[in-house]
Design a protein around this motif. Structure first.
Motif, PDB file in Angstrom:
ATOM      1  N   LEU A 103       1.125  -0.552   0.394  1.00 35.70           N
ATOM      2  CA  LEU A 103      -0.447   0.066  -0.631  1.00 35.70           C
ATOM      3  C   LEU A 103       1.132   0.859  -0.144  1.00 35.70           C
ATOM      4  CD1 LEU A 103      -2.566  -0.989   3.070  1.00 35.70           C
ATOM      5  CD2 LEU A 103      -3.350  -0.227   0.113  1.00 35.70           C
ATOM      6  N   ALA A 104       1.759   1.261   0.829  1.00 34.92           N
ATOM      7  CA  ALA A 104       2.923   2.319   0.970  1.00 34.92           C
ATOM      8  C   ALA A 104       3.611   2.423  -0.117  1.00 34.92           C
ATOM      9  CB  ALA A 104       3.816   2.091   1.972  1.00 34.92           C
ATOM     10  N   ALA A 105       3.644   1.513  -1.377  1.00 32.56           N
ATOM     11  CA  ALA A 105       4.454   2.160  -2.321  1.00 32.56           C
ATOM     12  C   ALA A 105       3.272   2.259  -3.519  1.00 32.56           C
ATOM     13  CB  ALA A 105       5.300   0.148  -2.995  1.00 32.56           C
ATOM     14  N   ARG A 106       2.053   1.287  -3.741  1.00 34.21           N
ATOM     15  CA  ARG A 106       1.186   1.869  -4.437  1.00 34.21           C
ATOM     16  C   ARG A 106       0.840   3.629  -4.198  1.00 34.21           C
ATOM     17  NH1 ARG A 106      -4.820  -0.372  -5.392  1.00 34.21           N
ATOM     18  NH2 ARG A 106      -4.818   0.701  -2.690  1.00 34.21           N
ATOM     19  N   ALA A 107       0.798   4.167  -2.986  1.00 38.37           N
ATOM     20  CA  ALA A 107       1.041   5.699  -2.398  1.00 38.37           C
ATOM     21  C   ALA A 107       2.037   6.527  -3.139  1.00 38.37           C
ATOM     22  CB  ALA A 107       0.707   5.653  -0.560  1.00 38.37           C
ATOM     23  N   GLU A 108       2.933   5.975  -2.867  1.00 36.01           N
ATOM     24  CA  GLU A 108       3.958   6.646  -3.110  1.00 36.01           C
ATOM     25  C   GLU A 108       4.086   7.113  -4.695  1.00 36.01           C
ATOM     26  OE1 GLU A 108       7.195   8.624  -2.520  1.00 36.01           O
ATOM     27  OE2 GLU A 108       6.536   7.645  -1.049  1.00 36.01           O
ATOM     28  N   HIS A 109       3.427   5.832  -5.560  1.00 35.66           N
ATOM     29  CA  HIS A 109       3.876   6.200  -7.512  1.00 35.66           C
ATOM     30  C   HIS A 109       2.472   5.346  -7.923  1.00 35.66           C
ATOM     31  CE1 HIS A 109       7.954   7.256  -8.357  1.00 35.66           C
ATOM     32  NE2 HIS A 109       8.251   6.599  -7.514  1.00 35.66           N
ATOM     33  N   PRO A 110       1.539   5.847  -7.574  1.00 33.06           N
ATOM     34  CA  PRO A 110       0.036   5.665  -8.166  1.00 33.06           C
ATOM     35  C   PRO A 110      -0.291   5.069  -9.610  1.00 33.06           C
ATOM     36  CG  PRO A 110       0.144   8.453  -7.157  1.00 33.06           C
ATOM     37  CD  PRO A 110       1.552   7.262  -6.813  1.00 33.06           C
ATOM     38  N   ALA A 111       0.302   6.321 -10.167  1.00 32.89           N
ATOM     39  CA  ALA A 111       0.441   5.444 -11.499  1.00 32.89           C
ATOM     40  C   ALA A 111       2.578   5.883 -12.276  1.00 32.89           C
ATOM     41  CB  ALA A 111      -0.330   6.807 -12.043  1.00 32.89           C
ATOM     42  N   ALA A 171       9.047   4.495   0.314  1.00 31.44           N
ATOM     43  CA  ALA A 171       7.844   3.040   0.844  1.00 31.44           C
ATOM     44  C   ALA A 171       9.580   1.867   0.535  1.00 31.44           C
ATOM     45  CB  ALA A 171       6.781   3.104  -0.391  1.00 31.44           C
ATOM     46  N   ALA A 172      10.222   2.174  -0.287  1.00 31.04           N
ATOM     47  CA  ALA A 172      11.537   0.959  -0.605  1.00 31.04           C
ATOM     48  C   ALA A 172      10.955  -0.121  -0.955  1.00 31.04           C
ATOM     49  CB  ALA A 172      12.353   0.949   1.026  1.00 31.04           C
ATOM     50  N   LEU A 173      10.045   0.175  -1.766  1.00 30.76           N
ATOM     51  CA  LEU A 173       9.683  -0.464  -2.830  1.00 30.76           C
ATOM     52  C   LEU A 173       8.796  -0.224  -4.286  1.00 30.76           C
ATOM     53  CD1 LEU A 173       8.100  -3.403  -3.773  1.00 30.76           C
ATOM     54  CD2 LEU A 173       6.500  -2.981  -2.061  1.00 30.76           C
ATOM     55  N   LEU A 174       9.629  -0.533  -5.648  1.00 23.94           N
ATOM     56  CA  LEU A 174       8.815   0.209  -6.553  1.00 23.94           C
ATOM     57  C   LEU A 174       7.946  -1.265  -6.705  1.00 23.94           C
ATOM     58  CD1 LEU A 174      11.514   2.047  -8.428  1.00 23.94           C
ATOM     59  CD2 LEU A 174       9.341   3.358  -8.072  1.00 23.94           C
ATOM     60  N   LEU A 175       6.358  -0.823  -7.653  1.00 19.52           N
ATOM     61  CA  LEU A 175       5.519  -1.701  -7.800  1.00 19.52           C
ATOM     62  C   LEU A 175       6.165  -1.559  -9.681  1.00 19.52           C
ATOM     63  CD1 LEU A 175       2.456  -1.162  -5.553  1.00 19.52           C
ATOM     64  CD2 LEU A 175       4.332  -3.290  -5.365  1.00 19.52           C
ATOM     65  N   PRO A 176       4.978  -2.555 -10.320  1.00 25.51           N
ATOM     66  CA  PRO A 176       4.888  -2.622 -11.447  1.00 25.51           C
ATOM     67  C   PRO A 176       3.908  -1.834 -11.755  1.00 25.51           C
ATOM     68  CG  PRO A 176       4.200  -4.746 -10.563  1.00 25.51           C
ATOM     69  CD  PRO A 176       4.892  -4.244  -9.432  1.00 25.51           C
ATOM     70  N   PRO A 177       4.118  -1.016 -13.178  1.00 25.63           N
ATOM     71  CA  PRO A 177       3.546   0.149 -13.200  1.00 25.63           C
ATOM     72  C   PRO A 177       1.623  -0.446 -13.876  1.00 25.63           C
ATOM     73  CG  PRO A 177       4.522  -0.267 -15.241  1.00 25.63           C
ATOM     74  CD  PRO A 177       5.242  -1.227 -14.001  1.00 25.63           C
ATOM     75  N   PRO A 178       0.576   0.028 -13.529  1.00 23.47           N
ATOM     76  CA  PRO A 178      -0.303   0.365 -14.120  1.00 23.47           C
ATOM     77  C   PRO A 178      -0.226  -0.425 -15.407  1.00 23.47           C
ATOM     78  CG  PRO A 178      -0.209   2.451 -13.092  1.00 23.47           C
ATOM     79  CD  PRO A 178       1.189   2.276 -13.271  1.00 23.47           C
ATOM     80  N   ILE A 179       0.160  -0.531 -16.739  1.00 26.42           N
ATOM     81  CA  ILE A 179      -0.325  -1.115 -17.367  1.00 26.42           C
ATOM     82  C   ILE A 179       0.244  -2.550 -17.497  1.00 26.42           C
ATOM     83  CG2 ILE A 179       0.805   0.540 -18.970  1.00 26.42           C
ATOM     84  CD1 ILE A 179       2.952  -0.549 -20.376  1.00 26.42           C
ATOM     85  N   CYS A 222      -6.041  -5.800  -6.973  1.00 25.77           N
ATOM     86  CA  CYS A 222      -7.403  -6.858  -6.167  1.00 25.77           C
ATOM     87  C   CYS A 222      -7.355  -6.879  -5.694  1.00 25.77           C
ATOM     88  CB  CYS A 222      -7.491  -7.564  -8.166  1.00 25.77           C
ATOM     89  SG  CYS A 222      -7.784  -7.458  -9.371  1.00 25.77           S
ATOM     90  N   TRP A 223      -6.155  -7.840  -5.066  1.00 23.77           N
ATOM     91  CA  TRP A 223      -5.610  -7.708  -4.208  1.00 23.77           C
ATOM     92  C   TRP A 223      -6.101  -6.996  -3.096  1.00 23.77           C
ATOM     93  CZ3 TRP A 223      -0.920  -6.887  -0.867  1.00 23.77           C
ATOM     94  CH2 TRP A 223      -0.961  -7.680   0.193  1.00 23.77           C
ATOM     95  N   LEU A 224      -5.586  -6.082  -3.652  1.00 23.66           N
ATOM     96  CA  LEU A 224      -5.445  -4.373  -2.219  1.00 23.66           C
ATOM     97  C   LEU A 224      -6.927  -4.150  -1.874  1.00 23.66           C
ATOM     98  CD1 LEU A 224      -2.367  -2.690  -3.482  1.00 23.66           C
ATOM     99  CD2 LEU A 224      -2.106  -3.618  -1.654  1.00 23.66           C
ATOM    100  N   ASP A 225      -7.561  -3.957  -2.855  1.00 22.24           N
ATOM    101  CA  ASP A 225      -9.506  -3.232  -3.242  1.00 22.24           C
ATOM    102  C   ASP A 225      -9.398  -4.760  -2.974  1.00 22.24           C
ATOM    103  OD1 ASP A 225      -7.333  -1.162  -3.524  1.00 22.24           O
ATOM    104  OD2 ASP A 225      -8.102  -1.047  -5.592  1.00 22.24           O
ATOM    105  N   PRO A 239      -8.845  -5.423   4.723  1.00 19.99           N
ATOM    106  CA  PRO A 239      -9.316  -4.287   4.666  1.00 19.99           C
ATOM    107  C   PRO A 239      -8.554  -2.718   3.925  1.00 19.99           C
ATOM    108  CG  PRO A 239      -6.655  -5.325   5.990  1.00 19.99           C
ATOM    109  CD  PRO A 239      -7.959  -6.171   5.542  1.00 19.99           C
ATOM    110  N   ARG A 240      -9.602  -2.224   3.302  1.00 14.72           N
ATOM    111  CA  ARG A 240      -9.486  -1.204   1.849  1.00 14.72           C
ATOM    112  C   ARG A 240      -8.158  -0.131   2.414  1.00 14.72           C
ATOM    113  NH1 ARG A 240     -12.747  -3.105  -1.506  1.00 14.72           N
ATOM    114  NH2 ARG A 240     -13.371  -0.638  -2.032  1.00 14.72           N
ATOM    115  N   SER A 241      -7.924   0.529   1.117  1.00 12.99           N
ATOM    116  CA  SER A 241      -6.976   1.202   0.928  1.00 12.99           C
ATOM    117  C   SER A 241      -7.275   2.421   1.476  1.00 12.99           C
ATOM    118  CB  SER A 241      -6.452   1.354  -0.371  1.00 12.99           C
ATOM    119  OG  SER A 241      -5.940   2.739  -1.109  1.00 12.99           O
ATOM    120  N   SER A 242      -6.820   3.392   2.248  1.00 14.62           N
ATOM    121  CA  SER A 242      -7.127   4.757   2.814  1.00 14.62           C
ATOM    122  C   SER A 242      -7.125   4.963   1.191  1.00 14.62           C
ATOM    123  CB  SER A 242      -6.054   5.030   3.968  1.00 14.62           C
ATOM    124  OG  SER A 242      -4.814   5.090   3.043  1.00 14.62           O
TER     125      SER A 242
END
Ligand SMILES: [Zn+2]
Length: 309
Positions: free
Chosen positions: A261-269, A280-288, A297-300, A305-308
């Protein structure tokens, strides 16, 4: 969570009609006919708002590769020569950039265009006898001049899976990726293997983790050059720490819901170019990427627990 990028092509592929050469010839004569263009690794975009593929009237020789019918009007495809001068009001974008720029169905059309033109570019000879092949069925097949064999555009199935253990997910990283980027595990389906078995095998090979209960979530065309991503969630229980056994990954580990969640909040798109993970010290794969869709899907997912955000 929206549908994965590159899905939802709004086009009638005219799969039956295109077997009739007279019908195809009539489409080429249709005054409403338009043509879209691919490059070796990209597409021709119109400088429009919102951005979309450039649709130009066919010119020169009779068009042969028909993507389908768009609101009844024939839509053909062609390759843009590498040395072609840029047309006014257009620009070339890589398919990755186009996937991030274009709205849902238009990104799907870009993927279809790149997938089909790449197939024809790479399969000029018969796998059966080695003779040259010709485009058939207005682009949905190739036929050998010598032995008559039909060949069809190939799609390579790849399983990609988010393994979930309680409130943690298993992510790995390849050595070539930017530092801090982690993503879902993935691998090609083997001949004679079900996709569910491929999920469990790939997880064990890449991490040593014994997963169970693969659950199909969504698929995504991924024409780099011909993959079809088959996205799963799977479960795992306790066990030894993950180990990148087959050396495809340089690291594989469990990440908590809070960390993701912290990584997604850092780089939503963030796109492919993002390299700064921030706090966050973690880069998620990009939205595409469908890996991101599986994470979203897992987070939401309901009941979790829902994302804030
Ligand atoms: Zn042949």
């Amino acid at each position: 969570v929206a549908a994965p990028t590159f899905t939802g092509v709004a086009l009638d592929r005219a799969s039956l009609e295109r077997k009739d050469p007279a019908w195809v010839a009539a489409q080429a004569e249709d005054r409403r006919a338009r043509m879209v263009f691919a490059t070796r690794d990209g597409v021709l975009l119109a400088e429009s708002d919102p951005p979309r593929l450039a649709r130009l009237p066919p010119s020169g020789a009779a068009p042969g590769l028909l993507l389908g019918l768009e609101a009844g009007a024939p839509l053909f495809a062609d390759m843009l020569a590498a040395d072609a001068a840029p047309l006014p009001g257009t620009r070339i974008a890589s398919l990755r950039d186009a996937g991030a720029l274009l709205a849902g169905p238009e990104a799907g059309l870009a993927a279809f265009l790149v997938a089909l033109t790449a197939y024809h570019r790479h399969h000029g000879f018969c796998a059966n006898c080695g003779a040259p092949t010709d485009l058939a069925e207005a682009g949905f097949a190739r036929r050998c001049r010598r032995c008559g064999a039909h060949h069809f555009p190939r799609v390579d199935p790849v399983v990609i899976m988010l393994v979930i253990r309680g409130e943690e997910v298993l992510l790995g990283r390849q050595p070539a990726w930017p530092e801090h980027r982690y993503s879902a595990l993935a691998g090609f389906v083997s001949p004679g293997e079900s996709i569910e078995a491929a999920v469990l095998r790939e997880v064990e090979e890449e991490s040593g983790v014994r997963a169970r209960d693969p659950r199909f979530i969504a698929s995504q065309p991924w024409p780099f050059p011909a993959s079809l991503m088959l996205g799963f969630h799977a479960s795992a229980d306790g066990g030894p720490a993950p180990l990148p056994a087959d050396r495809e990954l340089e690291d594989v580990r469990w990440f908590s819901r809070e960390a993701v969640l912290a990584a997604r909040a850092e780089h939503p798109a963030a796109g492919w170019e993002a390299t700064d993970p921030g706090s966050a010290a973690l880069l998620l794969p990009p939205p595409i990427a469908i890996a991101r869709y599986l994470l979203d899907c897992w987070l939401d997912s309901p009941g979790q627990p829902r994302s804030s955000e």
